[in-house]
Each structure stands twice: as C-alpha cells, then as structure tokens.
Scaffold this motif. Structure first.
Motif, PDB file in Angstrom:
ATOM      1  N   SER A  78      13.494 -19.213 -25.603  1.00  0.00           N
ATOM      2  CA  SER A  78      14.508 -19.118 -24.544  1.00  0.00           C
ATOM      3  C   SER A  78      14.357 -17.820 -23.762  1.00  0.00           C
ATOM      4  CB  SER A  78      15.916 -19.196 -25.162  1.00  0.00           C
ATOM      5  OG  SER A  78      16.893 -19.225 -24.164  1.00  0.00           O
TER       6      SER A  78
ATOM      7  N   GLY B 251      21.692 -18.510 -22.656  1.00  0.00           N
ATOM      8  CA  GLY B 251      22.304 -19.796 -22.358  1.00  0.00           C
ATOM      9  C   GLY B 251      21.681 -20.434 -21.129  1.00  0.00           C
ATOM     10  N   SER B 252      22.485 -21.077 -20.315  1.00  0.00           N
ATOM     11  CA  SER B 252      21.936 -21.758 -19.135  1.00  0.00           C
ATOM     12  C   SER B 252      21.493 -20.775 -18.061  1.00  0.00           C
ATOM     13  CB  SER B 252      22.957 -22.744 -18.565  1.00  0.00           C
ATOM     14  OG  SER B 252      24.167 -22.097 -18.253  1.00  0.00           O
TER      15      SER B 252
ATOM     16  N   VAL C 288      19.212 -18.741 -18.280  1.00  0.00           N
ATOM     17  CA  VAL C 288      17.756 -18.585 -18.314  1.00  0.00           C
ATOM     18  C   VAL C 288      17.088 -19.463 -17.258  1.00  0.00           C
ATOM     19  CG1 VAL C 288      17.779 -18.000 -20.773  1.00  0.00           C
ATOM     20  CG2 VAL C 288      17.339 -20.367 -20.079  1.00  0.00           C
ATOM     21  N   LEU C 289      17.778 -20.528 -16.858  1.00  0.00           N
ATOM     22  CA  LEU C 289      17.205 -21.431 -15.857  1.00  0.00           C
ATOM     23  C   LEU C 289      17.074 -20.772 -14.493  1.00  0.00           C
ATOM     24  CD1 LEU C 289      19.062 -24.729 -16.792  1.00  0.00           C
ATOM     25  CD2 LEU C 289      16.709 -24.090 -17.358  1.00  0.00           C
TER      26      LEU C 289
ATOM     27  N   SER D 174      12.648 -22.321 -15.260  1.00  0.00           N
ATOM     28  CA  SER D 174      13.116 -23.676 -15.582  1.00  0.00           C
ATOM     29  C   SER D 174      12.474 -24.231 -16.848  1.00  0.00           C
ATOM     30  CB  SER D 174      12.835 -24.622 -14.404  1.00  0.00           C
ATOM     31  OG  SER D 174      11.441 -24.675 -14.126  1.00  0.00           O
TER      32      SER D 174
ATOM     33  N   VAL E 160      17.219 -23.841 -23.140  1.00  0.00           N
ATOM     34  CA  VAL E 160      18.611 -23.454 -22.964  1.00  0.00           C
ATOM     35  C   VAL E 160      19.339 -23.658 -24.283  1.00  0.00           C
ATOM     36  CG1 VAL E 160      20.748 -23.906 -21.720  1.00  0.00           C
ATOM     37  CG2 VAL E 160      18.560 -24.048 -20.523  1.00  0.00           C
TER      38      VAL E 160
ATOM     39  N   LEU F 105      22.729 -23.774 -26.031  1.00  0.00           N
ATOM     40  CA  LEU F 105      24.161 -23.919 -25.786  1.00  0.00           C
ATOM     41  C   LEU F 105      24.826 -24.548 -27.009  1.00  0.00           C
ATOM     42  CD1 LEU F 105      24.137 -25.372 -22.155  1.00  0.00           C
ATOM     43  CD2 LEU F 105      24.687 -23.041 -22.832  1.00  0.00           C
TER      44      LEU F 105
ATOM     45  N   ALA G  99      23.770 -31.039 -16.805  1.00  0.00           N
ATOM     46  CA  ALA G  99      23.225 -30.135 -15.793  1.00  0.00           C
ATOM     47  C   ALA G  99      23.084 -30.818 -14.439  1.00  0.00           C
ATOM     48  CB  ALA G  99      21.881 -29.590 -16.249  1.00  0.00           C
TER      49      ALA G  99
ATOM     50  N   ILE H 134      21.518 -31.182 -20.937  1.00  0.00           N
ATOM     51  CA  ILE H 134      20.955 -30.175 -21.831  1.00  0.00           C
ATOM     52  C   ILE H 134      21.623 -30.361 -23.190  1.00  0.00           C
ATOM     53  CG2 ILE H 134      20.710 -27.703 -22.288  1.00  0.00           C
ATOM     54  CD1 ILE H 134      20.921 -27.243 -19.263  1.00  0.00           C
TER      55      ILE H 134
ATOM     56  N   TYR I  17      26.977 -16.185 -21.596  1.00  0.00           N
ATOM     57  CA  TYR I  17      25.677 -16.345 -22.230  1.00  0.00           C
ATOM     58  C   TYR I  17      25.892 -17.045 -23.578  1.00  0.00           C
ATOM     59  CZ  TYR I  17      24.266 -13.067 -18.588  1.00  0.00           C
ATOM     60  OH  TYR I  17      24.039 -12.466 -17.373  1.00  0.00           O
ATOM     61  N   THR I  18      24.848 -17.307 -24.308  1.00  0.00           N
ATOM     62  CA  THR I  18      24.954 -18.164 -25.499  1.00  0.00           C
ATOM     63  C   THR I  18      26.037 -17.718 -26.486  1.00  0.00           C
ATOM     64  OG1 THR I  18      22.610 -18.771 -25.294  1.00  0.00           O
ATOM     65  CG2 THR I  18      23.679 -19.199 -27.405  1.00  0.00           C
TER      66      THR I  18
END
Length: 645
Positions: free
Chosen positions: A67, A106-107, A109-110, A114, A118, A120, A126, A132, A170-171
């Motif tokens: 990640s 978490g998301s 990072v996208l 890409s 992710v 989560l 998404a 996801i 974040y995560t």
C-alpha cells in the motif's frame, strides 16, 4: 530571549527538544518517481532546522509495501534507508531533530498511485462498478507488522522519534471511527474492537524502537461532517488506551478527505487562527499526555500564549515556516515584526500539491520554497538603480529582493498608498491577514531605506528624472467594464470601488460575476444591503478558488443567504433591474444596484515601454501588468526578475 515559554526546552523520554515548535508532516512532491529522498527535500528541511525549529517531521512515510504509493516517502523497504539517512544526517549537522511520520493511507493512496493496495476496514464503493474490499485479517496482521518494521528502519536510519498517523481518514482513523468502520468481527463494532487495530500498531511500533525514544501520535479531535463519527469523548478514551500502549505525545488535528472537513487539514484564511487549540487543551487535561496544538498557529505571540497558558505543551507551526524558514530565529531574537507571515491563501502549499501542473509545493510569501539552494542570496557586484513602477505586492517584492542584493530600487506608485489589490482584497470578510501582509511589505521597504514616491504617475519625464539603469513595470490591472446597454447608469459600479469603500450601496444588489472577487464583494455587502444575487456565466461559481477556500466561501454564501445563478449572462442593466440570458431564456432580476466583477485587465504601459525602447533602457514587465493572475505567480515573477538584474 523572547517568547520564553515557546522557546523553552522540553524533554520527552530520552529526547530533549530545544523549543516547543514542530515543523509538521506536509506533502511536498519533492521526491523522485519512486519515493526516494532528493537533495531538494533535504534543502527544504535543512532550511527550517537552520531557522531554529525544534523538531521536524517528514511528510507521510508509507510503512506497508503493498500500500505504498509512488511519489510518497516510504520506509516500507530497506532500499529507502540510504536516502533517509542522508536527510537525517543533514538535519543533525545543523543541530536539528527529525522524526518520521509512519503512515498507512487508506484510499488516499489512490491519489498518488492507482496500483497501490487500499487498506480499509469495510468494503467501499469507489465507483458504480468497482468496490474496494475491506481488509482481510491476514492483511490487517501484515499491516500491523509493517508499522513495527518501518519503525525499526527509522531507528536504523537515526531518526530521533516517530509519529503514528491515526487521523485524517487514513487507515487507522478509518478503523477507529464508526462512520467508516462497519466490520462485525474483532476489529469492528464496539469501541474496544474498533480500537484494536490501532493499539496493535502502536504496540508494534513501541516494540521496535528504543525505550528512551518518544512515540508521537497524530489524531483528530473528533469527526466533522460525517454521520456517526468519532466524538471527542471517544478520542479521549482512545488516547488513554494509547498512552498505556506506549504513546507519549498526542498531536491533535482535525479533518478528513471524505467530506468538507478536509478544510481543517490545511485550514485556509477563512478559519480562525488557533481554531483547534481548545480541543487540544481538553485532551491534554483529560489524558495527561504531552499534547501538541495545531491549526493556523502562525504568530509567535499566539504560540507563546498557548504554551504559557498550559493549553498545550508544543505547537505546530507549519505553513508559518513555509512562508519564512527563519520564523523561529527571528522570534527568538526579538525580530518578530520582520517575520514574513503566512496568509492562509493555500495557493502554493495545498493547491500546488494537488495540481498536476505544479511540480512541487511553493508559497505566495516565499517563492524560494523548494528552491532553497537555487535562491540563495547573491549580492551583485554592479549595483544598479532600478525604477519600479507600481507599489503593489509584485513591485514591493521586487524592491525588497533588489535591495537585499545590493541594488538601488526606487518605487513610484500612482496612488497615495502601497499594497495595491492585495490591500483591497483584505477588505473582504476573513481576509484581513492579506491586507496586513501587503502593509507589512511596504513597511519593510521603508525600513530598508528604499526610496518610495507615492501619488506619482510615471511619465517619460519621471523616468528621465530618476535616470534608472533598468525599469520594472508592475502597474497591475484594472477592472474590466461591461459593454452592454445600461452599463454607464449611476447605479452601476465595480467590485474595486465597493471594497475600497468609495461608493455607498443600498437596497437589493446584483453582483455580475461569480468568481473569487465577485463572491467576496457579495459577502462584504451581506448585512449592509438587502437581497444579494451573484450572476455567473460559467456553470459554477467560485471556479477560480482553490478547493479548501471554495468550501469555506460556499458555506458562508449559504449562511448569509446569498443567491447564486449560473450559466447566465447579463445582457442589459436598467435602473431597477438587470436582464440575464440564461441558456437562451431572458429573465429579469429586480435590483437597486449592480456591481460588476468580471475580472481585470492589465493596465496600459505602452508609453513607458516606448520610452524605454527609444532610450535603450532595459525593462521588465511583471505581475498583473502582463495579465491578471493569482498573486502566487506575480510574486514569483517579481523575485525571478530581481534575481536576474
């Protein structure tokens, strides 16, 4: 020493920090394509360490290789150790301290990659055709171990401390908050279960760092703008558990990227200075943790009061040190009045970070940001007299830079005051800091002994009398007039006249133009006139604002009851109304006054250019004198020209 509370040392476990100021984790885009440290990033951090900062933190460092997005720092692999060591050694050489912020995004990072996994707590839709999946137990265990392994690498590198990022959606934050965590196993449901992943990460980190190394944790005071989010009471309870698990310091932030609450992460000028301090105070008092206050703290007196009044033990001064890397040194030496203040514009730091067209972050107040080595002051060996035509922020910045380099600038300003449109912008609600910044620039010019001639319109005769070696044309821009029937009526004026207080307006008002200035005029008039309507020909208002300022402005328009109409063109102005063409349909809007705010056009300077050409005087055109743009671009242009002369 001045501000004795702020610049008093603090010892946390075995780490003694020389003062209470933290330069926080902020994204820079100063990396190469695979998350490696660059010399540019090192120069950026070193400048703040040399400037007297107590403790630097890296921007977010990915801990989990699966990640770990490209273009973000990482400690997820041994290959990153040499570059990180070079950064740490450079900070230590200047007598500074540095910590690594450990991050699982978490998301988020996208946004950088890409292809990154992710992580989560719960399945996330998404897009209409892409879900996801929530993290498996196996992935959770790997992530926990990754935090510990990354912390171990941080120790090997020589970092003085580490920070566990448990905020900003974040995560870890996503696991802790009911708003995002809908799991039904041991990592979801009850508060105890939702805390489990974070506590395991903290224990993993603590087990891999020395006993005398402090562990920081960044967390949100509570959740904003989300349903069923974290309360401050839950956060306090979690902080107590974290303390037992090995956390020493809690860095109290706010915001998430899933809602309008993102405005709290990089708060613009619209939010009050120190808006989050009281939350930090409550958490400090109820947990006993060493506590860091965050949120538009950009003045040494403000920061000193926070420490003095025991509202927090340390403070984050982030963008304040982007604007002036010498912030701490100047304050310590009793030269706080010479600090170049952040104005919360977000143009270079946040908007720049999120723009594909901007290679790395910068700063309206400090074009040297990210160019620290390149912009090192070079004194001239051949001083020149340089006539600067225009005393707005571009002209003032050019004069200051020229004076520092040993040239002889002369400012001629047609009006009776300095600061130009930046002062005018400061008349708008919540923007006084911009006005003060422009006034401060003028005062710095005076203190530097720069010759300033006010109420002086530059003509060929004036240029001849000054007899400059070179000329800088910084005459700025003026409002564009509407060329439609009725535009010359007595009840029609422009945004500049309104903000300058040159006209008295009453009754119902239509503002033609829904960009930044038009909306600021609408807000400025709110409460002073009747119904206010802003008409914009594009498909949305505030299109020229950055994301976070736009959130704040739009919220305030709603609160003030200001009506906005889009996809509408003003085609005629009458004494008691205006006519708009809304996608082919003519409509009439009753009003007593019309304020035109459709942009600005560069002022004419042909006479000046022609004289300089005829007399072989080199000249440079900068700022809005070329075309109306953001102040960020204009100030950088001023510095670049002044460095070249």
């Amino acid at each position: 020493m001045y501000y004795n509370h702020l610049f008093n040392s603090i010892k946390i476990r075995g780490l003694e920090i020389k003062n209470r100021v933290i330069f926080p984790a902020m994204g820079t885009k100063m990396l190469n394509g695979d998350s490696y440290v660059t010399d540019q990033l090192i120069d950026y951090h070193v400048a703040r360490a040399k400037g007297g900062n107590g403790l630097n933190f890296t921007e977010v460092c990915s801990v989990y290789s699966k990640s770990s997005p490209k273009n973000f720092l990482a400690l997820s692999d041994d290959k990153y150790i040499p570059g990180m060591k070079k950064l740490v050694d450079a900070i230590h050489k200047e007598g500074g301290l540095i910590g690594a912020q450990l991050w699982l995004g978490g998301s988020a990072v996208l946004f950088g990659d890409s292809s990154a996994m992710v992580v989560l707590p719960t399945d996330f839709q998404a897009s209409p055709d892409y879900v996801i999946p929530g993290a498996s137990i196996e992935i959770i265990k790997e992530a926990v171990e990754a935090f510990g392994t990354a912390a171990k690498r941080a120790v090997e590198v020589g970092f003085d401390t580490v920070e566990f990022h448990a905020g900003h959606n974040y995560t870890p934050h996503s696991f802790l908050s009911k708003a995002f965590n809908k799991r039904r196993d041991e990592y979801g449901g009850s508060f105890e279960n939702r805390s489990r992943f974070l506590l395991e990460c903290i224990e993993s980190i603590r087990n891999n760092i020395p006993e005398d190394m402090p562990l920081f944790m960044r967390i949100d005071a509570f959740d904003d703008y989300v349903e069923d989010g974290l309360t401050i009471e839950e956060v306090i309870e979690f902080c107590k558990l974290s303390k037992n698990a090995g956390v020493d310091v809690v860095d109290v932030s706010r915001g998430n990227f899933s809602s309008a609450a993102i405005k709290y992460e990089v708060p613009p000028v619209d939010l009050p200075r120190g808006f989050n301090v009281d939350n930090a105070t409550r958490i400090k008092n109820e947990t006993g943790l060493v506590t860091v206050a965050v949120g538009r703290i950009n003045d040494p007196e403000q920061a000193d009061e926070i420490i003095k009044d025991c509202k927090a033990d340390m403070v984050v001064i982030g963008r304040g040190q982007l604007a002036d890397p010498e912030f701490c040194n100047k304050a310590m030496k009793g030269k706080a009045d010479s600090i170049i203040r952040c104005v919360g514009c977000n143009q270079g730091c946040y908007d720049g970070f999120n723009s594909k067209d901007v290679p790395f972050i910068t700063c309206l107040r400090n074009p040297a940001l990210g160019r620290e080595k390149e912009y090192e002051l070079r004194r001239t060996e051949k001083p020149k007299k340089v006539l600067i035509i225009g005393g707005g922020v571009s002209g003032l910045q050019a004069a200051i830079t020229l004076k520092e380099r040993g040239h002889i600038p002369v400012i001629c300003e047609a009006s009776d005051s300095l600061g130009g449109q930046f002062v005018l912008a400061g008349a708008a609600p919540r923007k006084e800091e911009m006005k003060l910044a422009a006034i401060h620039m003028g005062e710095e010019c005076k203190k530097a002994g720069i010759e300033i001639r006010l109420s002086t319109k530059v003509t060929p005769e004036v240029i001849k009398s000054v007899n400059p070696d070179e000329v800088i044309v910084a005459v700025g821009s003026s409002p564009i007039k509407l060329n439609i029937p009725g535009s010359d009526l007595a009840n029609v004026t422009n945004s500049h006249n309104v903000l300058a207080g040159k006209v008295k307006i009453e009754g119902n008002v239509v503002v033609v133009g829904g960009g930044l200035v038009g909306l600021e005029v609408a807000e400025y008039l709110s409460g002073k006139v009747g119904k206010i309507t802003a008409v914009e020909m594009l498909n949305e208002v505030a299109k020229d604002l950055g994301q976070l300022r736009k959130i704040c402005v739009m919220e305030n328009l709603y609160e003030e009851g200001i009506t906005t109409i889009t996809n509408a063109k003003c085609v005629e102005i009458k004494e008691n109304s205006i006519t708009i063409d809304k996608q082919g349909v003519l409509e009439e809007i009753p009003c007593d006054y019309t304020v035109v705010s459709i942009g600005s056009r560069a002022r004419d300077h042909k006479e000046i250019s022609q004289y300089c050409d005829e007399n072989n005087i080199p000249y440079h055109i900068i700022g809005d004198a070329i075309k109306a743009r953001r102040a960020l671009n204009c100030v950088k242009e001023a510095v670049d020209v002044a460095r070249e002369i």
